[in-house]
Design a protein around this motif. Structure first.
Motif, PDB file in Angstrom:
ATOM      1  N   MET A 168      35.083   7.984  63.228  1.00  0.00           N
ATOM      2  CA  MET A 168      33.726   8.521  63.142  1.00  0.00           C
ATOM      3  C   MET A 168      33.364   8.858  61.700  1.00  0.00           C
ATOM      4  O   MET A 168      32.254   8.579  61.238  1.00  0.00           O
ATOM      5  N   ALA A 169      34.303   9.462  60.982  1.00  0.00           N
ATOM      6  CA  ALA A 169      34.052   9.790  59.579  1.00  0.00           C
ATOM      7  C   ALA A 169      33.798   8.525  58.762  1.00  0.00           C
ATOM      8  O   ALA A 169      32.947   8.509  57.868  1.00  0.00           O
ATOM      9  N   SER A 170      34.530   7.450  59.082  1.00  0.00           N
ATOM     10  CA  SER A 170      34.374   6.200  58.351  1.00  0.00           C
ATOM     11  C   SER A 170      33.061   5.495  58.684  1.00  0.00           C
ATOM     12  O   SER A 170      32.323   5.049  57.802  1.00  0.00           O
ATOM     13  N   GLU A 171      32.748   5.415  59.985  1.00  0.00           N
ATOM     14  CA  GLU A 171      31.574   4.664  60.411  1.00  0.00           C
ATOM     15  C   GLU A 171      30.268   5.417  60.173  1.00  0.00           C
ATOM     16  O   GLU A 171      29.262   4.832  59.756  1.00  0.00           O
ATOM     17  N   LEU A 172      30.274   6.715  60.416  1.00  0.00           N
ATOM     18  CA  LEU A 172      29.033   7.490  60.380  1.00  0.00           C
ATOM     19  C   LEU A 172      28.845   8.240  59.072  1.00  0.00           C
ATOM     20  O   LEU A 172      27.787   8.839  58.853  1.00  0.00           O
TER      21      LEU A 172
END
Length: 396
Positions: free
Chosen positions: A33-37
């Motif tokens: 989530m940290a990477s994608e968003l």
């Protein structure tokens, strides 16, 4: 037809497997989530910290509401909140929805379907001579769930974290058919009559309650910090993400045996003595994570030892609550103790993200966890006298 007490233990274990497994698997969502968003780890972990806090507040409230509306009704509403909270997060991933879905709704659902209500149901139907081992087996269901979810969730995350989140939410719907036979109100006079203890005054003036709540606060710091941040700790150390999954799976596997062992042991020894031992061992273990260079073997050894200690506090604390405050107050008092646990979990989950974001390391949290472990052992030291147990009447 009354549910057989052995079947009740099995159903309770399965319920707690889903409740605990789905909750602790959410930490696997944070790195993707940290990477994608492009959300900060502090913001992501804050939602799970809110979840832990809401979970703790919901548990004693759910226990009180169950007296008025029935345990089953409260549990069913909680199951739906748990499933919907995870589902909306996967379908509409915005910071607000993440906070309200994974944080608030899931927190309410977890609190209404977790240990106080489930273990109180076990206590009501299991004969006194089997209660320690029964509570240990039921509590070990949480460890079994952690094992299963820790293996399955990383594989789903590799496909898509949204699919993994939807799968977690769907699994929470399975709580409903499991709860129907366990939590429906039994016929009058059919429950096992248990020993009861008169009220000893306000909880906040009872040193036994304060000791149990203080120890469970520390337990919450440990469990939430490790469950939430171990995946990111492993990645930050340059190790593959599956090392975190394997470590959490080892914790779950070993705690199946550890929780049953300590639950049975608590039936023969004064529970606070065993809680002291658990917290001292935890303190030494988390301090080792600071002084020993990280490696996959270190993580697996950490998981094996922590596994024996992970949820072993639960049956011991539940037994102590039943001994000191009586069966009629067990769900509510244990819910209050669990609230303290979740305040600690809030600090462990959120504090881990904040410290990492500020320092780029988790060392301060490992050190703080060790100090808390020593303090938790100390607060149980004065609780040395076991109240006299009344003999349980035998059913015809």
């Amino acid at each position: 037809m009354q549910l057989n007490w052995k079947a009740a233990i099995a159903l309770a274990a399965l319920i707690l497997a889903i409740n605990t497994g789905a909750r602790q698997a959410m930490g696997f969502m944070l790195p993707p989530m940290a990477s994608e968003l492009a959300w900060g780890m502090g913001s992501l972990s804050f939602a799970l910290a809110i979840q832990n806090l809401v979970f703790g507040l919901a548990a004693p409230i759910a226990s009180k509401l169950s007296d008025r509306f029935g345990t089953l009704s409260v549990f069913l509403v909680g199951s739906l909140c748990y499933a919907v909270g995870m589902g909306v997060t996967a379908l509409w991933p915005t910071p607000t929805v993440w906070m309200l879905g994974a944080g608030v709704l899931a927190g309410i659902g977890i609190g209404a379907t977790t240990f106080p209500l489930v273990l109180a149901a076990v206590t009501r139907v299991v004969p006194l001579q089997h209660r320690g081992i029964g509570l240990g087996i039921a509590s070990a269901g949480g460890s079994f769930g952690q094992l299963v979810y820790s293996v399955a969730t990383p594989m789903l995350v590799l496909i898509d974290w949204k699919i993994a989140m939807l799968a977690l939410g769907a699994s929470c719907l399975l709580l409903i058919p499991m709860a129907l036979p366990l939590l429906r109100r039994p016929p009058a006079g059919s429950e096992t009559q248990a020993e009861d203890v008169p009220s000893q005054g306000p909880l906040l003036q009872d040193r036994r309650f304060l000791a149990l709540a203080g120890g469970f606060f520390v337990c919450g710091v440990h469990v939430a910090f490790i469950a939430t941040h171990l995946p990111n700790f492993v990645v930050a150390c340059g190790l593959p993400l599956n090392v975190a999954g394997n470590t959490l799976a080892i914790i779950g596997a070993l705690n199946i045996a550890g929780t049953i062992l300590f639950g049975a042991w608590g039936g023969r020894r004064h529970p606070p003595q065993l809680l002291m031992l658990i917290y001292l061992c935890r303190a030494a273990l988390v301090m080792a994570m600071v002084v020993i260079p990280p490696s996959s073997m270190l993580l697996y050894a950490f998981g094996a030892i922590m596994g024996v200690l992970w949820l072993s506090t639960v049956p011991l604390t539940s037994q102590a609550v039943a001994l000191y405050f009586g069966q009629k107050r067990q769900a509510f008092v244990f819910g209050m103790v669990l609230a303290a646990h979740q305040v600690g979990a809030f600090l462990g989950a959120w504090g881990g993200g904040v410290v990492y974001q500020l320092t780029g390391s988790y060392d301060l949290l490992w050190i703080a966890s060790g100090i808390f472990g020593l303090l938790a052992a100390l607060v149980h030291w004065p609780v040395r006298r076991e109240p006299k147990r009344m003999v349980q009447p035998q059913l015809a």
